[in-house]
Design an enzyme around this catalytic site. Sequence first.
Site, short mmCIF file in Angstrom:
data_model
loop_
_atom_site.label_atom_id
_atom_site.label_comp_id
_atom_site.label_asym_id
_atom_site.label_seq_id
_atom_site.Cartn_x
_atom_site.Cartn_y
_atom_site.Cartn_z
N GLY A 6 -74.86 29.33 -19.04
CA GLY A 6 -76.20 29.86 -18.93
C GLY A 6 -77.11 28.66 -19.25
O GLY A 6 -77.33 27.85 -20.15
N ASN A 93 -75.18 43.62 -20.42
CA ASN A 93 -75.02 42.28 -20.94
C ASN A 93 -73.38 42.13 -21.50
O ASN A 93 -72.63 41.07 -21.20
CB ASN A 93 -75.73 41.89 -22.33
CG ASN A 93 -76.98 41.03 -21.94
OD1 ASN A 93 -77.15 40.81 -20.65
ND2 ASN A 93 -77.88 40.97 -22.85
N HIS A 173 -77.31 40.49 -37.05
CA HIS A 173 -78.10 39.53 -36.57
C HIS A 173 -79.28 40.38 -35.79
O HIS A 173 -79.12 40.79 -34.66
CB HIS A 173 -77.55 38.42 -35.51
CG HIS A 173 -78.61 37.51 -34.98
ND1 HIS A 173 -79.42 36.78 -35.78
CD2 HIS A 173 -78.88 37.39 -33.72
CE1 HIS A 173 -80.10 36.20 -34.87
NE2 HIS A 173 -79.84 36.48 -33.63
#
Length: 309
Positions: A6, A93, A173
Amino acid sequence: MITIVGSGRVGATTAAFLMFYELDNEVTLIDVIKGLPQGEALDLNHAAAILGKSVRYKGSNDYKDMEGSDIVIVTAGLARKPGMTREELAGKNAEIISSIADQIKKYAPNSIVIITTNPLDAMVYVLYKRLGFPRNRVIGFSGVLDSNRMAYYASQIIGIAPESIIPVVLGQHGENMYPVPEASFVYGKPLTEFLTQEQYNDIVKKTIQAGADITNLRGFSSNWGPAAGLALMVDSIKKNRRRVFEASVYLDGEYGVKDVFAEVPVVLGKNGVEKIIELNLTPEQRQKFMQSIEAVKKNLTQVPPQYLK
């Protein structure tokens, strides 16, 4: 060799921070967009030449170029777009991460893998299941950022350096993370002794909203904070510093939780996660922690089941 999958903002910024640690002679950037990793690598090589750094960068669209990597950082993935549901984001994703995992397994089977892709606690679970690596070698980047954001906000009120605060953020998170100022310390004194209840509540709120605040202000998500945290984690692993970080790791009975990735304190060294540190939570703290864990489990329900096996 260190490979970053990425080459967007987080990936490229992480590559830049790694220059200053000089942990490896070669850092490879991989991306599916032709020209992007090559351009970033060329620019970074120019910067390294200016600064007299020995690291050399390589950009590639071929996963074979990660062969032999001992650390792989995965920053690839889609950001949530207007009109996109959380389920759609998780599904897209998960597909991307599963594909990347297959390449890591093929070309870097002995690597330690750190991932930043959101929804984090779900995507690191997908990565772990697909890789089949031991749990100490699959790490979700999360708590380094969350806990240090809390330290920053507290330091602004107390008037001390952020590094003098030992912060604790647990669980998910995301918006259901659990900042724990009562378990955070300033040289042995609980952080809450320095704060009024109103200040305490404000710090918790700001910590949870920090990522959204950055995105709302500038139109895209944070990259400097995540990149700084990633470089620090890689430094601890490569140099076996055994520093304590908060990270999303696979829990197998720790904190009374099984088969879930969640944000907890860990020791990072040459083997990846060397130890999971279990805090002695009060009944009230444990209840809040478990509420955050339930949010993690809910995120997993948004992932297509074929990616969770």
